[in-house]
Design an enzyme around this catalytic site. Structure first.
Site, PDB file in Angstrom:
ATOM      1  N   ARG A  46      50.963  50.413  22.620  1.00  0.00           N
ATOM      2  CA  ARG A  46      50.267  50.858  23.829  1.00  0.00           C
ATOM      3  C   ARG A  46      48.941  51.528  23.430  1.00  0.00           C
ATOM      4  O   ARG A  46      47.913  51.312  24.050  1.00  0.00           O
ATOM      5  CB  ARG A  46      51.131  51.829  24.652  1.00  0.00           C
ATOM      6  CG  ARG A  46      50.397  52.259  25.901  1.00  0.00           C
ATOM      7  CD  ARG A  46      51.099  53.171  26.900  1.00  0.00           C
ATOM      8  NE  ARG A  46      52.449  53.541  26.665  1.00  0.00           N
ATOM      9  CZ  ARG A  46      52.827  54.627  25.966  1.00  0.00           C
ATOM     10  NH1 ARG A  46      51.933  55.440  25.448  1.00  0.00           N
ATOM     11  NH2 ARG A  46      54.107  54.894  25.807  1.00  0.00           N
ATOM     12  N   TYR A  98      32.144  45.479  44.664  1.00  0.00           N
ATOM     13  CA  TYR A  98      33.348  44.656  44.558  1.00  0.00           C
ATOM     14  C   TYR A  98      34.433  45.279  45.462  1.00  0.00           C
ATOM     15  O   TYR A  98      34.636  46.499  45.433  1.00  0.00           O
ATOM     16  CB  TYR A  98      33.793  44.640  43.096  1.00  0.00           C
ATOM     17  CG  TYR A  98      35.123  43.969  42.883  1.00  0.00           C
ATOM     18  CD1 TYR A  98      35.276  42.600  43.102  1.00  0.00           C
ATOM     19  CD2 TYR A  98      36.243  44.690  42.481  1.00  0.00           C
ATOM     20  CE1 TYR A  98      36.498  41.984  42.918  1.00  0.00           C
ATOM     21  CE2 TYR A  98      37.462  44.084  42.290  1.00  0.00           C
ATOM     22  CZ  TYR A  98      37.588  42.724  42.513  1.00  0.00           C
ATOM     23  OH  TYR A  98      38.803  42.121  42.332  1.00  0.00           O
ATOM     24  N   ASP A 170      28.874  48.867  36.337  1.00  0.00           N
ATOM     25  CA  ASP A 170      29.770  47.709  36.317  1.00  0.00           C
ATOM     26  C   ASP A 170      28.879  46.499  36.033  1.00  0.00           C
ATOM     27  O   ASP A 170      28.117  46.058  36.887  1.00  0.00           O
ATOM     28  CB  ASP A 170      30.479  47.591  37.680  1.00  0.00           C
ATOM     29  CG  ASP A 170      31.395  46.365  37.766  1.00  0.00           C
ATOM     30  OD1 ASP A 170      31.239  45.444  36.951  1.00  0.00           O
ATOM     31  OD2 ASP A 170      32.256  46.340  38.670  1.00  0.00           O
ATOM     32  N   LYS A 195      36.054  37.763  34.001  1.00  0.00           N
ATOM     33  CA  LYS A 195      34.982  36.917  34.504  1.00  0.00           C
ATOM     34  C   LYS A 195      34.213  36.265  33.338  1.00  0.00           C
ATOM     35  O   LYS A 195      34.793  35.515  32.596  1.00  0.00           O
ATOM     36  CB  LYS A 195      34.079  37.734  35.432  1.00  0.00           C
ATOM     37  CG  LYS A 195      34.863  38.658  36.407  1.00  0.00           C
ATOM     38  CD  LYS A 195      35.716  37.918  37.413  1.00  0.00           C
ATOM     39  CE  LYS A 195      36.694  38.794  38.182  1.00  0.00           C
ATOM     40  NZ  LYS A 195      36.136  39.980  38.835  1.00  0.00           N
TER      41      LYS A 195
HETATM   42  C1  LIG Z   1      36.639  41.191  39.360  1.00  0.00           C
HETATM   43  C2  LIG Z   1      35.784  42.375  39.385  1.00  0.00           C
HETATM   44  C3  LIG Z   1      36.320  43.646  39.145  1.00  0.00           C
HETATM   45  C4  LIG Z   1      37.799  43.885  38.920  1.00  0.00           C
HETATM   46  O1  LIG Z   1      38.257  43.311  37.731  1.00  0.00           O
HETATM   47  P1  LIG Z   1      39.748  42.712  37.537  1.00  0.00           P
HETATM   48  O2  LIG Z   1      39.715  42.185  36.156  1.00  0.00           O
HETATM   49  O3  LIG Z   1      39.931  41.668  38.592  1.00  0.00           O
HETATM   50  O4  LIG Z   1      40.711  43.848  37.719  1.00  0.00           O
HETATM   51  C5  LIG Z   1      35.433  44.722  39.145  1.00  0.00           C
HETATM   52  N1  LIG Z   1      34.115  44.555  39.379  1.00  0.00           N
HETATM   53  C6  LIG Z   1      33.575  43.347  39.614  1.00  0.00           C
HETATM   54  C7  LIG Z   1      32.110  43.228  39.853  1.00  0.00           C
HETATM   55  C8  LIG Z   1      34.388  42.214  39.633  1.00  0.00           C
HETATM   56  O5  LIG Z   1      33.847  41.017  39.886  1.00  0.00           O
END
Ligand SMILES: *Cc1c(COP(=O)(O)O)cnc(C)c1O
Length: 379
Positions: A46, A98, A170, A195
């Site tokens: 972990r 998001y 982000d 992504k």
């Molecule tokens: C998908 C996404 C998230 C969340 O990520 P997960 O891997 O789905 O938990 C956060 N910010 C943006 C801009 C995203 O596209």
């Protein structure tokens, strides 16, 4: 080291026991100790695992950061950042986020006494009016999801630095190939690895990158104490995906530009959101802080109601109707009913997330096939 070399080598060395070029998948939960405490730096997976550790070093290198932490999802990473805060603390963030970020802020952390301000950050100076002694953190996304606004990272960093605030970017939409917020003054870079970084729509993962050692220690404590850490197999898949990040991003940008140019003059398209157009309201900032403009494009359909929008969204042969983005395959998404369904209608419409909006994640297929598919679906 330059980006392409880091993508392939950072954090990775031939395995000392066999010479294996690829980082082994250390599929183990625990580690042998010769006597209590006498171990090789690994106790329990972990907290630490060698495959994940190689990935974290690579992720840090891609964002020009000292430290990287991988989480079992992007939301797991966001959750860890918010746990740095205490009841009474305040956060300033954008009003075009998001959907999952909006949801965790308003439905989870607001219940723990943290206050959020959702602002239109096209003028960075706006945040000055909301900073008080309780303000601890500024959280931005750029380009924003789904309307592709570009927020001036450097301008916000100037303000957060003088006020001593944690500044999180982000960076999911741009990927580290197009933009490095640490170089522009961010304290923490957050990614949904799911992504572009993972890139193959086969892993859900998140990450945080940072320079500050004290912050890294606090976040590592939360990561280990709360436990949203990814397994070795997923860590391996992402390490493999990253090896082609620069090649994929080049192709996403090339295809993105051609698709955006095709859609711009299409008679069925009303608005088009893509930061590479000279007439995009934030084009100058995009050009200043991004190396290219990416493959994310949003459009509104001229005069279309929800039914007509659904018809178009369901008419594709090469694009797949699905949530998520950044994979090699092209996806189309209807934000109002899919990724942004958790945002109240009034809030999302303020940010331009309307019924006839569609978001495209342009993949790396042959662009002629993508344009043919758009032609027939829009017909
Ligand atoms: C998908 C996404 C998230 C969340 O990520 P997960 O891997 O789905 O938990 C956060 N910010 C943006 C801009 C995203 O596209």
């Amino acid at each position: 080291m330059k980006f392409a070399t880091k993508a392939i080598h950072a954090g990775q060395e031939p395995d000392p026991s066999t010479g294996a070029i690829m980082t082994p998948i250390y599929q183990t939960s625990t580690y042998w100790q010769k006597s209590p405490g006498d171990n090789k730096g690994y106790e329990y997976s972990r907290g630490t695992n060698p495959t994940r550790k190689a990935l974290e070093a690579c992720l840090a290198a891609l964002e020009n950061a000292k430290y990287g932490l991988a989480f079992s999802s992007g939301m797991g990473a966001t959750d860890a950042v918010m746990k740095l805060l205490k009841p009474g603390d305040e956060v300033i963030t954008g009003n075009d986020l998001y959907g999952g970020s909006y949801r965790i802020f308003t439905k989870v952390f607001a219940n723990y006494g943290i206050k959020f301000h959702f602002l239109d950050l096209s003028d960075p100076e706006i945040i000055n009016g909301y900073i008080n002694e309780n303000t601890k953190l500024v959280w931005i996304e750029t380009p924003t999801n789904p309307t592709m606004q570009v927020v001036d990272i450097e301008a916000i960093a100037k303000i957060t630095k003088t006020k001593g605030l944690i500044f999180v970017v982000d960076n999911t939409f741009a990927s580290p190939y197009l933009q490095n917020p640490m170089d522009l003054g961010a304290t923490i870079v957050m990614h949904s690895i799911t992504k572009y970084i993972g890139g193959h729509s086969d892993v859900v993962m998140g990450a945080l990158m940072m320079d500050d050692e004290d912050l890294y220690k606090r976040l590592w404590f939360i990561y280990n104490a709360c436990g949203a850490t990814p397994g070795p197999m997923d860590s391996f898949l992402v390490l493999r995906g990253i090896k082609t990040l620069h090649l994929r991003m080049k192709a996403h940008c090339e295809n993105g530009r051609k698709v955006a140019e095709f859609l711009k003059t299409h008679p069925k398209i009303d608005k088009i959101y893509w930061p590479g157009f000279v007439d995009h309201p934030n084009y100058e900032i995009a050009k200043k802080q991004m190396r290219d403009f990416g493959g994310m494009i949003s459009i509104t359909l001229k005069g279309a109601d929800l039914k007509e929008t659904f018809r178009v969204a369901s008419s594709f042969n090469v694009f797949s109707l699905a949530e998520s983005l950044g994979g090699v395959e092209s996806l189309i998404n209807h934000p109002v009913t899919m990724t942004h369904a958790s945002i109240p209608k009034e809030e999302r419409e303020k940010a331009g997330v309307v019924d006839n909006l569609l978001r495209l994640s342009v993949g790396v297929e042959d662009v002629d096939d993508l344009i043919e598919d758009l032609k027939q679906a829009l017909n």
